[in-house]
Design a protein around this motif. Structure first.
Motif, PDB file in Angstrom:
ATOM      1  N   PRO A   1     -20.545 -19.267   1.354  1.00  0.00           N
ATOM      2  CA  PRO A   1     -20.818 -19.931   0.072  1.00  0.00           C
ATOM      3  C   PRO A   1     -22.257 -20.456   0.022  1.00  0.00           C
ATOM      4  CG  PRO A   1     -18.731 -20.660   0.988  1.00  0.00           C
ATOM      5  CD  PRO A   1     -19.413 -19.839   2.058  1.00  0.00           C
ATOM      6  N   GLY A   2     -22.867 -20.288  -1.140  1.00  0.00           N
ATOM      7  CA  GLY A   2     -24.230 -20.759  -1.330  1.00  0.00           C
ATOM      8  C   GLY A   2     -25.298 -19.782  -0.888  1.00  0.00           C
ATOM      9  N   VAL A   3     -24.882 -18.642  -0.324  1.00  0.00           N
ATOM     10  CA  VAL A   3     -25.833 -17.636   0.141  1.00  0.00           C
ATOM     11  C   VAL A   3     -25.824 -16.463  -0.825  1.00  0.00           C
ATOM     12  CG1 VAL A   3     -26.400 -16.012   2.001  1.00  0.00           C
ATOM     13  CG2 VAL A   3     -25.584 -18.315   2.554  1.00  0.00           C
ATOM     14  N   VAL A   4     -27.010 -16.032  -1.223  1.00  0.00           N
ATOM     15  CA  VAL A   4     -27.127 -14.826  -2.042  1.00  0.00           C
ATOM     16  C   VAL A   4     -27.897 -13.786  -1.251  1.00  0.00           C
ATOM     17  CG1 VAL A   4     -26.995 -16.042  -4.248  1.00  0.00           C
ATOM     18  CG2 VAL A   4     -29.213 -15.625  -3.212  1.00  0.00           C
ATOM     19  N   ARG A   5     -27.679 -12.549  -1.600  1.00  0.00           N
ATOM     20  CA  ARG A   5     -28.359 -11.454  -0.901  1.00  0.00           C
ATOM     21  C   ARG A   5     -28.602 -10.322  -1.884  1.00  0.00           C
ATOM     22  NH1 ARG A   5     -22.996  -9.736   2.454  1.00  0.00           N
ATOM     23  NH2 ARG A   5     -21.874  -8.971   0.657  1.00  0.00           N
ATOM     24  N   HIS A   6     -29.419  -9.376  -1.456  1.00  0.00           N
ATOM     25  CA  HIS A   6     -29.669  -8.194  -2.272  1.00  0.00           C
ATOM     26  C   HIS A   6     -28.552  -7.199  -2.021  1.00  0.00           C
ATOM     27  CE1 HIS A   6     -33.635  -9.194  -3.820  1.00  0.00           C
ATOM     28  NE2 HIS A   6     -33.877  -9.752  -2.652  1.00  0.00           N
ATOM     29  N   GLY A   7     -27.877  -6.792  -3.088  1.00  0.00           N
ATOM     30  CA  GLY A   7     -26.802  -5.807  -2.980  1.00  0.00           C
ATOM     31  C   GLY A   7     -25.544  -6.416  -2.397  1.00  0.00           C
ATOM     32  N   GLY A   8     -24.619  -5.553  -2.047  1.00  0.00           N
ATOM     33  CA  GLY A   8     -23.370  -6.022  -1.452  1.00  0.00           C
ATOM     34  C   GLY A   8     -22.237  -6.021  -2.445  1.00  0.00           C
ATOM     35  N   THR A   9     -21.096  -6.491  -1.975  1.00  0.00           N
ATOM     36  CA  THR A   9     -19.880  -6.431  -2.779  1.00  0.00           C
ATOM     37  C   THR A   9     -19.537  -7.741  -3.458  1.00  0.00           C
ATOM     38  OG1 THR A   9     -18.556  -6.960  -0.825  1.00  0.00           O
ATOM     39  CG2 THR A   9     -18.881  -4.613  -1.343  1.00  0.00           C
ATOM     40  N   GLY A  10     -20.301  -8.777  -3.245  1.00  0.00           N
ATOM     41  CA  GLY A  10     -20.005 -10.065  -3.859  1.00  0.00           C
ATOM     42  C   GLY A  10     -20.246 -10.077  -5.351  1.00  0.00           C
ATOM     43  N   ARG A  11     -19.890 -11.215  -5.975  1.00  0.00           N
ATOM     44  CA  ARG A  11     -20.097 -11.397  -7.412  1.00  0.00           C
ATOM     45  C   ARG A  11     -21.592 -11.424  -7.698  1.00  0.00           C
ATOM     46  NH1 ARG A  11     -20.922 -16.072 -10.178  1.00  0.00           N
ATOM     47  NH2 ARG A  11     -20.458 -17.303  -8.317  1.00  0.00           N
ATOM     48  N   GLN A  12     -22.008 -10.722  -8.738  1.00  0.00           N
ATOM     49  CA  GLN A  12     -23.425 -10.664  -9.096  1.00  0.00           C
ATOM     50  C   GLN A  12     -23.931 -12.032  -9.527  1.00  0.00           C
ATOM     51  OE1 GLN A  12     -23.263  -7.266 -11.965  1.00  0.00           O
ATOM     52  NE2 GLN A  12     -25.120  -6.699 -10.861  1.00  0.00           N
ATOM     53  N   VAL A  13     -25.149 -12.376  -9.122  1.00  0.00           N
ATOM     54  CA  VAL A  13     -25.777 -13.626  -9.540  1.00  0.00           C
ATOM     55  C   VAL A  13     -26.117 -13.546 -11.026  1.00  0.00           C
ATOM     56  CG1 VAL A  13     -27.815 -15.098  -9.249  1.00  0.00           C
ATOM     57  CG2 VAL A  13     -26.666 -14.134  -7.235  1.00  0.00           C
ATOM     58  N   HIS A  14     -26.651 -12.419 -11.464  1.00  0.00           N
ATOM     59  CA  HIS A  14     -27.047 -12.227 -12.855  1.00  0.00           C
ATOM     60  C   HIS A  14     -26.141 -11.175 -13.488  1.00  0.00           C
ATOM     61  CE1 HIS A  14     -30.547 -14.559 -11.868  1.00  0.00           C
ATOM     62  NE2 HIS A  14     -30.921 -13.683 -10.958  1.00  0.00           N
ATOM     63  N   ASP A  15     -25.510 -11.526 -14.609  1.00  0.00           N
ATOM     64  CA  ASP A  15     -24.629 -10.561 -15.262  1.00  0.00           C
ATOM     65  C   ASP A  15     -25.443  -9.565 -16.095  1.00  0.00           C
ATOM     66  OD1 ASP A  15     -25.308 -11.856 -17.659  1.00  0.00           O
ATOM     67  OD2 ASP A  15     -23.388 -12.905 -17.807  1.00  0.00           O
TER      68      ASP A  15
END
Length: 97
Positions: free
Chosen positions: A59-73
């Protein structure tokens, strides 16, 4: 001599894309480095954030790509694209700005 784009080679009704030569690429990169391509530079500075995702395991970590929920819709990305295109039109109308 005509290149493939000029001859209309490629898909029906479309000119084939002709890849840039090494000197072409070098010139474009140099133009960016010299600040002669301000609108392209602005786009490149924004594009890096379009693929950010939230890391589902941290939680609280963002990254480029991957399977998580997109930061920007998709709506946010479309709005930023429209803003960039408007900036390009403004710049093309008065390159001194």
């Amino acid at each position: 001599m005509m290149d493939r784009a000029e001859t209309g080679a490629g898909r029906a009704g479309h000119a084939a894309a002709v890849p840039p030569t090494r000197p072409d690429v070098r010139e474009r990169r140099q133009a960016l480095a010299d600040g002669r391509e301000p609108m392209v530079r602005a786009a490149l500075q924004h594009l890096h954030g379009f693929d950010l995702t939230h890391d589902p395991e941290r939680p609280g970590v963002v990254r480029h790509g991957g399977t998580g929920r997109q930061v920007h819709d998709d709506a946010w990305i479309a709005e930023r694209l429209a803003r960039w295109e408007a900036d390009c039109r403004h710049h093309d109308g008065d390159p001194a700005t």
